[in-house]
Write a protein that holds these residues in place. Structure first.
Motif, PDB file in Angstrom:
ATOM      1  N   THR A   1      -7.043   7.522   1.524  1.00 16.30           N
ATOM      2  CA  THR A   1      -5.936   7.801   1.412  1.00 16.30           C
ATOM      3  C   THR A   1      -5.618   8.822   0.390  1.00 16.30           C
TER       4      THR A   1
ATOM      5  N   CYS B   1      -4.429  12.692   0.520  1.00 17.73           N
ATOM      6  CA  CYS B   1      -3.278  13.259   0.024  1.00 17.73           C
ATOM      7  C   CYS B   1      -3.736  14.675  -0.641  1.00 17.73           C
TER       8      CYS B   1
ATOM      9  N   THR C   1       1.261  12.209  -4.894  1.00 15.96           N
ATOM     10  CA  THR C   1       1.002  11.033  -4.072  1.00 15.96           C
ATOM     11  C   THR C   1      -0.476  10.433  -4.273  1.00 15.96           C
TER      12      THR C   1
ATOM     13  N   VAL D   1      -1.181   6.666  -5.461  1.00 13.73           N
ATOM     14  CA  VAL D   1      -1.931   5.686  -4.693  1.00 13.73           C
ATOM     15  C   VAL D   1      -2.973   4.885  -5.989  1.00 13.73           C
TER      16      VAL D   1
ATOM     17  N   LEU E   1      -0.264  -0.252  -0.115  1.00 11.17           N
ATOM     18  CA  LEU E   1      -0.959   0.994   0.605  1.00 11.17           C
ATOM     19  C   LEU E   1      -0.100   1.194   1.704  1.00 11.17           C
ATOM     20  N   ALA E   2       0.550   0.519   2.268  1.00 13.36           N
ATOM     21  CA  ALA E   2       1.339   1.014   3.552  1.00 13.36           C
ATOM     22  C   ALA E   2       2.628   1.658   3.122  1.00 13.36           C
TER      23      ALA E   2
ATOM     24  N   VAL F   1       1.794   5.066   1.752  1.00 14.13           N
ATOM     25  CA  VAL F   1       1.312   6.152   3.002  1.00 14.13           C
ATOM     26  C   VAL F   1       2.776   6.509   3.755  1.00 14.13           C
TER      27      VAL F   1
ATOM     28  N   LEU G   1       4.514   8.958   1.702  1.00 12.34           N
ATOM     29  CA  LEU G   1       4.024  10.209   1.954  1.00 12.34           C
ATOM     30  C   LEU G   1       4.433  11.100   3.442  1.00 12.34           C
ATOM     31  N   ALA G   2       4.647  10.162   4.188  1.00 10.69           N
ATOM     32  CA  ALA G   2       5.016  10.598   5.557  1.00 10.69           C
ATOM     33  C   ALA G   2       6.427  10.971   5.876  1.00 10.69           C
TER      34      ALA G   2
ATOM     35  N   SER H   1       7.147  -0.008   7.620  1.00 14.07           N
ATOM     36  CA  SER H   1       5.563   0.030   7.409  1.00 14.07           C
ATOM     37  C   SER H   1       5.416  -0.882   6.479  1.00 14.07           C
TER      38      SER H   1
END
Length: 226
Positions: free
Chosen positions: A83, A87, A95, A99, A139-140, A143, A146-147, A165
């Motif tokens: 991850t 990034c 990001t 993380v 973690l989800a 992410v 980030l999306a 998510s």
């Protein structure tokens, strides 16, 4: 790349909504912690859910074991590395910092809460909240943040993506933990809510620290050119 020109990890359109979610999640974590402090047996809600989920047989047991692996250090480490690498490749250094910090603070918070609450399962194993569920949800969630920054879907779609998510990741890992008998269902809920508290707060701190660093760098550059 970490200054004001770098994209924020916590989009302004989601700050208030995620802040409210974090407040509600904090209440859940505290209430459950108080209810089950020092307990070594499942509660009424736990018993009802466990009777339907715990003790799964193949092939679902293999699925649960596979999910559980990604919450163990051997499985979590490559997920975090992948991850962070993603990034950096996408030029999202904030990001990447989130993380690393988010995972560390989430796992650390879950561990601290386990010792404070003292709830146990299977002869003395600390159980509340579920660290596996907290990690995977965190973690989800990161992410998904980030999306949202990359896709720019709009406020409503961003909220749905972030919440879905976190919900799917928490439900998947939580199911595995209950199915394998590693945690009570309320431990899983506590772990999910722990991630919902930690990640928005950590994202806000990362943005704030990066903005301040960028401002100082810009001020120093202006003074040098006078």
């Amino acid at each position: 790349m970490t200054g004001p020109s770098a994209p924020a990890v916590l989009p302004p359109s989601l700050r208030a909504w995620l802040g409210l979610m974090a407040v509600l999640a904090t209440l859940v974590v505290v209430v459950l912690g108080v209810l089950y402090v020092g307990h070594d047996k499942p509660g009424m809600i736990d018993l009802r859910i466990q009777s339907a989920v715990e003790g799964v047989r193949p092939p679902w047991r293999s699925v649960a074991l596979a999910m559980d692996f990604w919450g163990e250090p051997a499985g979590a480490a490559p997920l975090v590395v992948a991850t962070v690498t993603g990034c950096l490749l996408l030029r999202r250094p904030r990001t990447a910092v989130l993380v690393v910090a988010g995972v560390g603070i989430t796992v650390g918070t879950a561990t601290l809460l386990k010792h404070l609450v003292g709830r146990t399962i299977h002869g003395g194993n600390l159980s509340y909240p579920s660290g596996h569920t907290a990690f995977f949800t965190a973690l989800a969630l990161m992410v998904a943040l980030l999306a949202t920054g990359r896709l720019g879907l709009g406020r409503t779609a961003d909220k749905l993506l972030v919440f879905a998510s976190a919900l799917v990741a928490g439900a998947a890992m939580g199911w595995a933990q209950v199915a394998l008998g590693a945690h009570y269902p309320t431990d899983v809920l506590g772990g999910w809510c722990t991630a919902l508290v930690v990640i928005p707060a950590t994202a806000w701190l990362v943005d704030r620290a990066a903005d301040r660093l960028g401002d100082r760098t810009a001020d120093a550059a202006r003074r040098e050119h006078r």
